[in-house]
Design an enzyme around this catalytic site. Structure first.
Site, PDB file in Angstrom:
ATOM      1  CG  HIS A 100      -0.270  -0.171   2.525  1.00  0.00           C
ATOM      2  ND1 HIS A 100       0.078  -1.412   3.009  1.00  0.00           N
ATOM      3  CD2 HIS A 100       0.148   0.731   3.450  1.00  0.00           C
ATOM      4  CE1 HIS A 100       0.676  -1.260   4.187  1.00  0.00           C
ATOM      5  NE2 HIS A 100       0.739   0.023   4.472  1.00  0.00           N
ATOM      6  CG  HIS A 102       0.873   5.330   4.168  1.00  0.00           C
ATOM      7  ND1 HIS A 102       0.113   5.236   5.314  1.00  0.00           N
ATOM      8  CD2 HIS A 102       1.618   4.202   4.134  1.00  0.00           C
ATOM      9  CE1 HIS A 102       0.396   4.109   5.948  1.00  0.00           C
ATOM     10  NE2 HIS A 102       1.309   3.454   5.251  1.00  0.00           N
TER      11      HIS A 102
HETATM   12  P1  AMP Z   1       1.745   0.478   7.401  1.00  0.00           P
HETATM   13  O1  AMP Z   1       2.269   0.872   8.763  1.00  0.00           O
HETATM   14  O2  AMP Z   1       2.491   1.120   6.292  1.00  0.00           O
HETATM   15  O3  AMP Z   1       1.624  -1.028   7.255  1.00  0.00           O
HETATM   16  O4  AMP Z   1       0.293   1.097   7.336  1.00  0.00           O
HETATM   17  C1  AMP Z   1      -0.881   0.393   7.567  1.00  0.00           C
HETATM   18  C2  AMP Z   1      -1.939   1.428   7.761  1.00  0.00           C
HETATM   19  O5  AMP Z   1      -3.194   0.799   7.632  1.00  0.00           O
HETATM   20  C3  AMP Z   1      -1.921   2.086   9.160  1.00  0.00           C
HETATM   21  O6  AMP Z   1      -1.713   3.482   9.002  1.00  0.00           O
HETATM   22  C4  AMP Z   1      -3.306   1.765   9.718  1.00  0.00           C
HETATM   23  O7  AMP Z   1      -3.858   2.845  10.429  1.00  0.00           O
HETATM   24  C5  AMP Z   1      -4.104   1.453   8.473  1.00  0.00           C
HETATM   25  N1  AMP Z   1      -5.229   0.540   8.649  1.00  0.00           N
HETATM   26  C6  AMP Z   1      -5.244  -0.644   9.307  1.00  0.00           C
HETATM   27  N2  AMP Z   1      -6.467  -1.217   9.218  1.00  0.00           N
HETATM   28  C7  AMP Z   1      -7.234  -0.367   8.482  1.00  0.00           C
HETATM   29  C8  AMP Z   1      -8.595  -0.379   8.040  1.00  0.00           C
HETATM   30  N3  AMP Z   1      -9.427  -1.400   8.336  1.00  0.00           N
HETATM   31  N4  AMP Z   1      -9.054   0.656   7.308  1.00  0.00           N
HETATM   32  C9  AMP Z   1      -8.231   1.699   7.007  1.00  0.00           C
HETATM   33  N5  AMP Z   1      -6.950   1.777   7.391  1.00  0.00           N
HETATM   34  C10 AMP Z   1      -6.444   0.760   8.120  1.00  0.00           C
END
Ligand code: AMP
Ligand code: ZN
Length: 134
Positions: A100, A102
């Site tokens: 993903h 951001h």
């Molecule tokens: P990373 O630290 O790069 O793996 O980012 C994962 C991101 O996913 C974090 O910023 C979380 O807040 C976000 N996240 C986790 N579960 C969900 C969800 N169900 N819907 C939206 N964002 C999410």
């Protein structure tokens, strides 16, 4: 849940998200623990863990959508700028093992303090409703 992966479940519509954009290849939705207002995640609909195991063709599709969604956020929020973050591996802070990107909107000259807070679900819903792309 496919691959036991929460982002696959979001892509399949099995669990809800505050969706901002969707097409045949990607989904973009608000991060539920935003760094700033409008913090959005862009994911491919196909599962891979990180940058290194993602097909070039898929990466090309994602980055073009990152550009499209970021351009939209810049005017729809509006914001003054944005950061793109992409974490790979636990050591880099990756918590969800589905690749993903951001998009973190930036406002004025507020300093870079990447400190997230629990989002208010009502506000997130209203924001997604306000800025969702046609
Ligand atoms: P990373 O630290 O790069 O793996 O980012 C994962 C991101 O996913 C974090 O910023 C979380 O807040 C976000 N996240 C986790 N579960 C969900 C969800 N169900 N819907 C939206 N964002 C999410
Ligand atoms: Zn997945």
């Amino acid at each position: 849940m496919k691959n036991n992966c929460i982002f696959c479940a979001i892509a399949e519509g099995e669990i809800p998200s505050f969706k901002v954009y969707e097409d045949e290849k990607v989904v973009a939705y608000l991060d539920i623990n935003p760094f700033t207002e409008g913090h959005t995640l862009v994911i491919p609909k196909t599962h891979s863990e990180g940058l290194l195991d993602t097909e070039e063709e898929t990466l090309a599709a994602i980055i073009t959508r990152v550009k499209k969604v970021a351009a939209h956020l810049k005017s729809a929020l509006p914001c003054d700028g944005f950061n793109i973050l992409q974490n790979n591996g636990e050591a880099a802070g990756q918590t969800v093992k589905h690749v993903h990107f951001h998009i973190v909107p930036r406002y004025g000259n507020s300093p870079i303090v990447f400190e997230s807070h629990a989002g208010d679900m009502g506000q997130l819903k209203a924001l997604a409703d306000r800025i969702r792309m046609a």
